[in-house]
Motif scaffolding. Structure first.
Motif, PDB file in Angstrom:
ATOM      1  N   PHE A   1       0.821  -1.222   0.000  1.00 25.34           N
ATOM      2  CA  PHE A   1       0.000   0.000   0.000  1.00 25.34           C
ATOM      3  C   PHE A   1       0.847   1.262   0.000  1.00 25.34           C
ATOM      4  CE2 PHE A   1       0.279  -0.798   4.628  1.00 25.34           C
ATOM      5  CZ  PHE A   1       0.604   0.469   5.112  1.00 25.34           C
ATOM      6  N   ALA A   2       2.108   1.176   0.485  1.00 26.50           N
ATOM      7  CA  ALA A   2       2.991   2.346   0.405  1.00 26.50           C
ATOM      8  C   ALA A   2       3.308   2.678  -1.052  1.00 26.50           C
ATOM      9  CB  ALA A   2       4.278   2.090   1.175  1.00 26.50           C
ATOM     10  N   ALA A   3       3.237   1.680  -1.932  1.00 24.39           N
ATOM     11  CA  ALA A   3       3.527   1.897  -3.352  1.00 24.39           C
ATOM     12  C   ALA A   3       2.408   2.633  -4.073  1.00 24.39           C
ATOM     13  CB  ALA A   3       3.780   0.549  -4.035  1.00 24.39           C
ATOM     14  N   VAL A   4       1.247   2.755  -3.455  1.00 27.08           N
ATOM     15  CA  VAL A   4       0.103   3.383  -4.131  1.00 27.08           C
ATOM     16  C   VAL A   4       0.277   4.899  -4.222  1.00 27.08           C
ATOM     17  CG1 VAL A   4      -2.385   3.831  -3.970  1.00 27.08           C
ATOM     18  CG2 VAL A   4      -1.487   1.538  -3.527  1.00 27.08           C
TER      19      VAL A   4
ATOM     20  N   ILE B   1      -3.816  -8.351  -3.604  1.00 21.86           N
ATOM     21  CA  ILE B   1      -2.895  -7.812  -4.614  1.00 21.86           C
ATOM     22  C   ILE B   1      -3.343  -8.194  -6.010  1.00 21.86           C
ATOM     23  CG2 ILE B   1      -0.554  -8.066  -5.535  1.00 21.86           C
ATOM     24  CD1 ILE B   1       0.464  -8.100  -2.686  1.00 21.86           C
ATOM     25  N   VAL B   2      -3.781  -9.432  -6.195  1.00 23.51           N
ATOM     26  CA  VAL B   2      -4.243  -9.889  -7.513  1.00 23.51           C
ATOM     27  C   VAL B   2      -5.525  -9.164  -7.916  1.00 23.51           C
ATOM     28  CG1 VAL B   2      -5.106 -11.869  -8.822  1.00 23.51           C
ATOM     29  CG2 VAL B   2      -3.141 -12.139  -7.289  1.00 23.51           C
ATOM     30  N   LEU B   3      -6.443  -8.992  -6.973  1.00 23.68           N
ATOM     31  CA  LEU B   3      -7.724  -8.359  -7.292  1.00 23.68           C
ATOM     32  C   LEU B   3      -7.569  -6.913  -7.739  1.00 23.68           C
ATOM     33  CD1 LEU B   3     -10.191  -9.722  -4.569  1.00 23.68           C
ATOM     34  CD2 LEU B   3     -10.145 -10.248  -7.004  1.00 23.68           C
TER      35      LEU B   3
ATOM     36  N   LEU C   1      10.398   2.112  -4.813  1.00 24.16           N
ATOM     37  CA  LEU C   1      10.393   1.274  -6.005  1.00 24.16           C
ATOM     38  C   LEU C   1       9.086   1.346  -6.788  1.00 24.16           C
ATOM     39  CD1 LEU C   1      12.199  -2.006  -4.855  1.00 24.16           C
ATOM     40  CD2 LEU C   1      13.140  -0.042  -6.075  1.00 24.16           C
ATOM     41  N   ALA C   2       8.118   2.107  -6.292  1.00 25.56           N
ATOM     42  CA  ALA C   2       6.811   2.155  -6.953  1.00 25.56           C
ATOM     43  C   ALA C   2       6.931   2.559  -8.424  1.00 25.56           C
ATOM     44  CB  ALA C   2       5.877   3.098  -6.204  1.00 25.56           C
ATOM     45  N   GLN C   3       7.573   3.693  -8.675  1.00 27.70           N
ATOM     46  CA  GLN C   3       7.669   4.181 -10.052  1.00 27.70           C
ATOM     47  C   GLN C   3       8.564   3.301 -10.933  1.00 27.70           C
ATOM     48  OE1 GLN C   3       5.752   7.009 -11.121  1.00 27.70           O
ATOM     49  NE2 GLN C   3       6.212   5.863 -12.979  1.00 27.70           N
TER      50      GLN C   3
ATOM     51  N   GLY D   1       2.538  -2.662 -12.132  1.00 24.74           N
ATOM     52  CA  GLY D   1       3.608  -2.464 -11.170  1.00 24.74           C
ATOM     53  C   GLY D   1       3.197  -2.874  -9.765  1.00 24.74           C
ATOM     54  N   LEU D   2       1.949  -2.577  -9.385  1.00 23.52           N
ATOM     55  CA  LEU D   2       1.446  -3.001  -8.072  1.00 23.52           C
ATOM     56  C   LEU D   2       1.359  -4.526  -7.967  1.00 23.52           C
ATOM     57  CD1 LEU D   2      -1.390  -0.376  -7.463  1.00 23.52           C
ATOM     58  CD2 LEU D   2       0.890  -0.428  -6.438  1.00 23.52           C
ATOM     59  N   LEU D   3       1.081  -5.180  -9.091  1.00 24.41           N
ATOM     60  CA  LEU D   3       0.983  -6.640  -9.087  1.00 24.41           C
ATOM     61  C   LEU D   3       2.330  -7.295  -8.787  1.00 24.41           C
ATOM     62  CD1 LEU D   3      -0.771  -9.182  -9.618  1.00 24.41           C
ATOM     63  CD2 LEU D   3      -0.107  -8.992 -12.028  1.00 24.41           C
TER      64      LEU D   3
END
Length: 407
Positions: A39-42, A102-104, A163-165, A177-179
Motif C-alpha cells: 500500500f505504500a507503493a500506491v 494484490i491480484v484483485l 520502487l513504486a515508479q 507495477g502493483l501486481l
C-alpha cells in the motif's frame, strides 16, 4: 523482559539446532517485509492510477484512507482467529488474504477498492499476530526478533514508496507495477506455510476471557499501552502525509528535496527498530525510552513552527528519529506488559485497532485545519499537543507492571 506464562510456545530454543532457531525469525521478518510495501507503493502512483482507471482525486483519496481504517476495523478479530486455528496458521491466513488482494487490484476500479480492503485486512491480521508468533517461537528472548520485525516493516514502507515508479515503468502500467509486489508476498506465503505446518502441534492460544475487549478500557496498563500506540501512530502518519507539503510551503524546500527529507526521516525507523527492543527490555521500566522517542518529535515540530527555514532537514530528521523510536517501543511495551502468548495477541489487537483508527484521524485533522485557516501552524500546534500527550501517557505505560489477567 517479563517472562510470564510461556506454556503456549514452540519447543525451547535451547533444544533446537542453530538453523532451526534462526529460520523462524527469517520467515517472520520476511512476512513483515510484505506488510507495508503493497500500500505504500500506491501513493507515488496516484496520478497514473487516476489516468488508467479514470478516477477523480476524491476517489483516489478514498483509496489512500482505506488501509488505516481497515487496520483499525480488522485488528480486533485477529486474536479470535489465532485461538481457533493457531497463531502461525492465522499469520499464514493473513498472508493469503494479502496475496488475493494484490491480484484483485488488477480488475479495474472496483478491483482496486476491493483488493485494497482485502490486502489491508490480511496485513492487519499479520500486524497483530507477528509479536505473538515471535513470543511463541522465542519466549522471553523474543525482543530481538521483534526488533527485526519492526525494522522490516519500516524498510517495507520505504522500499514500497521508492520502487513504486521503477516497477510501474518496468511493468508498463501502474496496476501491473502493483501486481509485482505479489512475487515477494508469494515467497513469504510459501515459507510461512512451511513454518505453520512445522508448528501444527503447538497449542492454540485460549479464547479471550469473558469481556476481555472491554477490559482494556478498565485496565490502566492496557489502556496506557493502547493510547501510546495510537498517538505515536497518529504522529507518524501525519508526518508521512503532510510533512512534504509543510516543508515546501513553510521552509521553501523544493518538491524533490522535501520528498527526500521525508524518505530519510522514515528510514531512521530501520536502525531504531533493531536497537530499541533489545535495549528497552534490559530494565523493568522504559520511561527513559519514552523520553528518547518523544522529545525529538517535540523539538522537530517546535522547529517547524518557530524557524522552519533555519534547518528544515534537521527538523524532519528529528521528527523521523522520534517516531522511528516510538513505534518499536510501542511494540515492545505490548510484549513487556503481557503475561502469555494469548494476552500478547489480544493487547496487540486492542492497541492496533484503536491506534490505526486514531492515526486515520490525524492526517485528516491536520488537512482540515489547513483548509480552514490556509496555514500549517494550527496543524503543527495540534501535533505538538498530541505528542505531549503521548509523552505523558507513555510514561504511565512504561512503568514495570503487567496488565490484569482479565485482559
Amino acid at each position: 523482559m517479563t517472562a510470564g506464562n510461556e506454556t503456549q510456545q514452540a519447543p525451547a530454543t535451547g533444544r533446537r539446532s542453530g538453523w532451526m532457531i534462526v529460520l523462524p525469525a527469517v520467515v517472520l521478518v520476511l512476512v513483515a517485509l510484505c506488510l507495508r510495501a503493497p500500500f505504500a507503493a500506491v501513493g507515488p502512483l496516484l496520478g497514473e492510477l487516476g489516468d488508467e482507471l479514470s478516477l477523480s482525486t476524491a476517489a483516489l483519496a478514498v483509496v489512500t484512507a482505506l488501509p488505516l481504517v481497515c487496520f483499525g476495523l480488522v485488528s480486533p478479530f485477529a486474536p479470535a482467529i489465532a485461538s481457533r486455528v493457531g497463531v502461525h496458521r492465522a499469520v499464514l491466513l493473513g498472508v493469503v488474504v494479502l496475496a488475493v488482494g494484490i491480484v484483485l487490484r488488477m480488475l479495474g476500479a472496483p478491483g482496486l477498492y476491493v483488493g485494497t480492503v482485502l490486502l489491508t485486512g490480511g496485513i492487519a491480521i499479520a500486524n497483530v499476530l507477528l509479536p505473538a508468533a515471535a513470543r511463541a517461537e522465542y519466549g522471553n528472548r523474543s525482543a530481538l526478533v521483534l526488533g527485526m520485525i519492526t525494522a522490516s516493516m519500516a524498510a517495507s514502507a520505504s522500499i514500497g514508496a521508492g520502487l513504486a515508479q521503477p516497477l510501474a515503468d518496468l511493468a508498463g502500467s501502474a496496476l501491473a507495477g502493483l501486481l509485482l509486489w505479489g512475487v515477494l508476498v508469494l515467497v513469504a506465503l510459501v515459507l510461512m506455510a512451511a513454518l505453520a505446518r512445522a508448528r501444527r502441534s503447538v497449542p492454540r492460544p485460549p479464547p479471550a476471557p469473558q469481556g476481555a475487549r472491554t477490559a482494556v478500557l478498565r485496565d490502566r496498563v492496557a489502556l496506557a499501552v493502547t493510547l501510546f500506540f495510537g498517538l505515536q501512530s497518529l504522529a507518524f502518519y501525519a508526518m508521512l502525509t503532510w510533512l512534504p507539503d509543510i516543508l515546501r510551503a513553510e521552509a521553501g524546500v523544493s518538491p524533490v528535496a522535501a520528498g527526500a527529507f521525508v524518505a530519510l526521516a522514515a528510514l531512521l525507523g530501520v536502525p531504531a527498530s533493531l536497537v530499541v527492543p533489545p535495549l528497552a527490555v534490559r530494565r523493568p521500566g522504559q520511561g527513559g525510552w519514552v523520553l528518547v522517542g518523544t522529545v525529538p518529535v517535540l523539538v522537530g515540530i517546535a522547529g517547524l513552527l518557530a524557524a522552519p527555514g533555519a534547518a528544515p532537514l534537521l527538523w524532519a530528521l528529528l521528527y523521523g528519529l522520534g517516531t522511528g523510536i516510538s513505534f518499536p517501543l510501542a511494540m515492545t511495551l505490548i510484549l513487556q506488559r503481557t503475561r502469555d502468548v494469548g494476552q500478547t495477541g489480544r493487547l496487540s489487537a486492542s492497541a492496533q485497532s484503536v491506534g490505526y483508527l486514531v492515526a486515520a484521524t490525524g492526517p485528516l485533522a491536520v488537512g482540515l485545519l489547513h483548509d480552514v485557516t490556509g496555514a500549517w501552524a494550527p496543524g503543527l500546534v495540534l501535533l505538538l499537543v498530541v505528542v505531549a500527550a503521548q509523552l505523558a501517557i507513555g510514561l504511565v505505560a512504561a512503568r514495570p507492571r503487567l496488565v490484569g489477567p482479565s485482559v
